[in-house]
Design a protein around this motif. Sequence first.
Motif, short mmCIF file in Angstrom:
data_model
loop_
_atom_site.label_atom_id
_atom_site.label_comp_id
_atom_site.label_asym_id
_atom_site.label_seq_id
_atom_site.Cartn_x
_atom_site.Cartn_y
_atom_site.Cartn_z
N PRO A 255 3.15 12.58 1.68
CA PRO A 255 3.19 13.42 0.50
C PRO A 255 4.26 14.60 0.38
CG PRO A 255 1.10 13.60 1.48
CD PRO A 255 1.79 12.80 2.21
N LYS A 256 4.34 15.11 -0.94
CA LYS A 256 5.14 16.32 -0.97
C LYS A 256 4.78 17.47 -0.15
CE LYS A 256 7.99 16.06 -5.34
NZ LYS A 256 8.21 14.44 -5.12
N SER A 257 3.53 17.66 -0.16
CA SER A 257 2.83 18.82 0.52
C SER A 257 3.09 18.81 2.03
CB SER A 257 1.48 18.83 0.07
OG SER A 257 0.67 17.60 0.54
N LYS A 258 3.32 17.73 2.49
CA LYS A 258 3.43 17.57 4.15
C LYS A 258 5.08 17.64 4.44
CE LYS A 258 -0.93 15.63 5.19
NZ LYS A 258 -1.64 14.59 5.56
N TYR A 259 5.87 17.71 3.55
CA TYR A 259 7.31 17.52 3.75
C TYR A 259 7.77 18.58 5.03
CZ TYR A 259 8.47 14.66 -0.18
OH TYR A 259 8.40 13.70 -1.12
N LYS A 260 7.21 19.66 4.82
CA LYS A 260 7.64 20.88 5.68
C LYS A 260 7.10 20.87 7.30
CE LYS A 260 8.62 25.62 4.65
NZ LYS A 260 8.13 26.85 3.76
N ASN A 261 5.75 20.25 7.26
CA ASN A 261 5.06 20.08 8.45
C ASN A 261 5.50 18.80 9.10
OD1 ASN A 261 4.13 22.85 8.17
ND2 ASN A 261 2.36 21.96 7.06
N THR A 262 6.40 17.75 8.52
CA THR A 262 6.49 16.49 9.15
C THR A 262 7.86 16.72 9.92
OG1 THR A 262 5.42 15.26 7.35
CG2 THR A 262 7.01 14.07 8.66
N ILE A 263 7.90 16.34 11.20
CA ILE A 263 8.93 16.93 11.93
C ILE A 263 9.35 15.11 12.53
CG2 ILE A 263 9.71 17.32 14.37
CD1 ILE A 263 8.65 19.60 12.59
N ILE A 264 10.78 15.22 12.03
CA ILE A 264 11.58 13.79 12.15
C ILE A 264 12.35 13.92 13.42
CG2 ILE A 264 13.45 12.46 11.15
CD1 ILE A 264 10.95 12.59 9.24
N VAL A 265 11.95 12.75 14.32
CA VAL A 265 12.51 12.70 15.75
C VAL A 265 13.49 11.34 15.66
CG1 VAL A 265 10.71 13.92 16.66
CG2 VAL A 265 10.49 11.33 16.74
N LYS A 266 14.08 11.43 16.76
CA LYS A 266 15.11 10.16 16.64
C LYS A 266 14.44 8.87 16.57
CE LYS A 266 18.94 12.51 19.17
NZ LYS A 266 19.56 13.14 20.35
N ILE B 15 0.84 -1.31 0.09
CA ILE B 15 -0.04 -0.01 -0.13
C ILE B 15 0.87 1.18 0.19
CG2 ILE B 15 -1.57 1.29 1.27
CD1 ILE B 15 -2.76 -1.51 2.22
N VAL B 16 2.00 1.21 0.93
CA VAL B 16 2.74 2.41 1.06
C VAL B 16 3.33 2.59 -0.39
CG1 VAL B 16 4.62 3.50 2.27
CG2 VAL B 16 2.81 2.21 3.53
N THR B 17 3.91 1.72 -0.93
CA THR B 17 4.69 1.49 -2.07
C THR B 17 3.95 2.03 -3.28
OG1 THR B 17 6.13 -0.53 -1.49
CG2 THR B 17 6.09 0.15 -3.72
N ALA B 18 2.70 1.66 -3.28
CA ALA B 18 1.95 2.13 -4.46
C ALA B 18 1.48 3.79 -4.12
CB ALA B 18 0.43 1.41 -4.22
N GLU B 19 1.29 4.18 -3.11
CA GLU B 19 1.19 5.64 -2.77
C GLU B 19 2.30 6.17 -3.05
OE1 GLU B 19 -1.88 5.96 1.14
OE2 GLU B 19 0.01 4.99 1.61
N MET B 20 3.29 5.84 -2.91
CA MET B 20 4.69 6.60 -2.94
C MET B 20 4.62 6.66 -4.87
SD MET B 20 7.85 5.82 -0.50
CE MET B 20 7.75 3.92 -0.35
N ALA B 21 4.42 5.65 -5.49
CA ALA B 21 4.56 5.36 -7.01
C ALA B 21 3.53 6.41 -7.60
CB ALA B 21 4.26 3.93 -7.49
N ARG B 22 2.30 6.35 -6.89
CA ARG B 22 1.23 7.46 -7.53
C ARG B 22 1.86 8.82 -7.27
NH1 ARG B 22 -4.91 7.28 -5.64
NH2 ARG B 22 -4.21 7.45 -3.42
N GLU B 23 2.39 8.99 -6.44
CA GLU B 23 2.99 10.57 -6.70
C GLU B 23 4.11 10.66 -7.64
OE1 GLU B 23 3.56 13.44 -2.97
OE2 GLU B 23 5.51 12.41 -3.33
N LEU B 24 5.02 9.75 -7.49
CA LEU B 24 6.04 9.68 -8.42
C LEU B 24 5.63 9.80 -9.62
CD1 LEU B 24 9.29 9.78 -8.10
CD2 LEU B 24 9.13 7.31 -8.06
#
Lengths: 254, 65
Positions: free
Chosen positions: B41-52, A77-86
Motif C-alpha cells: 500500500p501507498k502508506s508503506k512505500y517509504k519503509n519498504t526497502i528494495i534489494v537486489k 489476490i494481489v491484482t485485486a488488492e492493487m485495484a482496490r487502492e487504485l
Amino acid sequence: MQIYGQNFKTNIILGTSGYPSPKVLLNCIKILKTEMVTVSVRRLNDADDNSFFKLIKKSKCTILPNTAGCLSAQEAIVTAEMARELFETDLIKLEVIEDDLTLKPSIKNTIKATESLIKKGFKVLPYTTDDFKFTKTLESLGCEVIMPWGSQIGSGRGLENPEKLMKIREEMPNLTLIIDAGIGRISHVCQAFEMGYDGILLNTAISKANYPEEFAHALKLSLEAVTKSISSGLIPKRNFATPSTTMIGIPFKR
Amino acid sequence: MIFINGVKTQIKNDINLEKILKTNFSDSYSYAVAVNNEFVPKSKYKNTIIVKGDIIEVVSAHPGG
C-alpha cells in the motif's frame, strides 16, 4: 439489479476494451445509461498518460475492476488488492483462468481466491462456468453476485448450455446472477433475461460491432422490449399442444 | 539488479520503494504497486526497502472486459 446492497437502474455492465475510440466508449455508456463499467489493471508504461483513468472517472459510472488474465489465486489476490487502492472500491470482478486459450475459469483457483478476498473485505463478483456445484460453493463462501459464462469470452456464441444456466437460476433464486461472456447478439441478451438472469456483462459484442453506437441503440431497445414482455406475464412452456381456438362448436364433428 | 515491470534496472545500494517510484514514474500518474508478488500500500512505500533481485510491478487503469 442489486450488487452488494447497491441498486442499479440499468442491468448492463459494460466492458471498456477494444472500442474504436474513447469517444465511442463514452457514447455507448450514454446511450445505454450504463451505471457500471469494468476495467483492468495493467503495467504502467511510457505511453500511459492517465487519460483512461480520467475518462472513466468522467463517466461517473461505478467502477468494477477485474483480475482479467490471472492464472493463479495469488496473482488474482494481489491484482485485486492493487485495484482496490487504485479505484477506491471493494468491488472486484474475479477472473482466474485455467489457460490463455479457452480463458475458462479455474474452479480450484477461483474458489481459493474468493475465500481469501472475502476475508480481506472484498465484495467479490466471480466469473464462473455454468457448473452448478461451482456456483453453489461460491454462494456458500459469501458471494452475493455470481457471473456464469454464457460461452467462451469473446466467442459471441451466446448461451451454450441454457439448461445448466436455468438450473443455477432456479436453485439460487435470491442471488444476483449476471451472464458474463459469450454474448454476441441481441437475442442472447433477451434469452438471458427471459431465463430470469438479473444482468449482463458484455464487451466484445458492442466494442467490435462495425458501428458500436448502433449496437448500443439496439441493445437499449431490446432491454425495453424484453423487460416489458416479461412484466406482461409470459405464458408457461408446455410439453403438449394446446389449441388457441376453442374446440366447442367445431363443424363436421359427430 | 531489480526488475520494474519486467525491465531490468540497476541499483547500487538498497533503496526505499518511494525513491524508486519517484525516479521512474511521474507523480501525476495514478498507480498501485506490488513487490515480489505482494501488494504494497501507498502508506508503506517509504519503509519498504528494495534489494537486489526484487521484482516490482507498477500498475494503472486500463480498458478491460
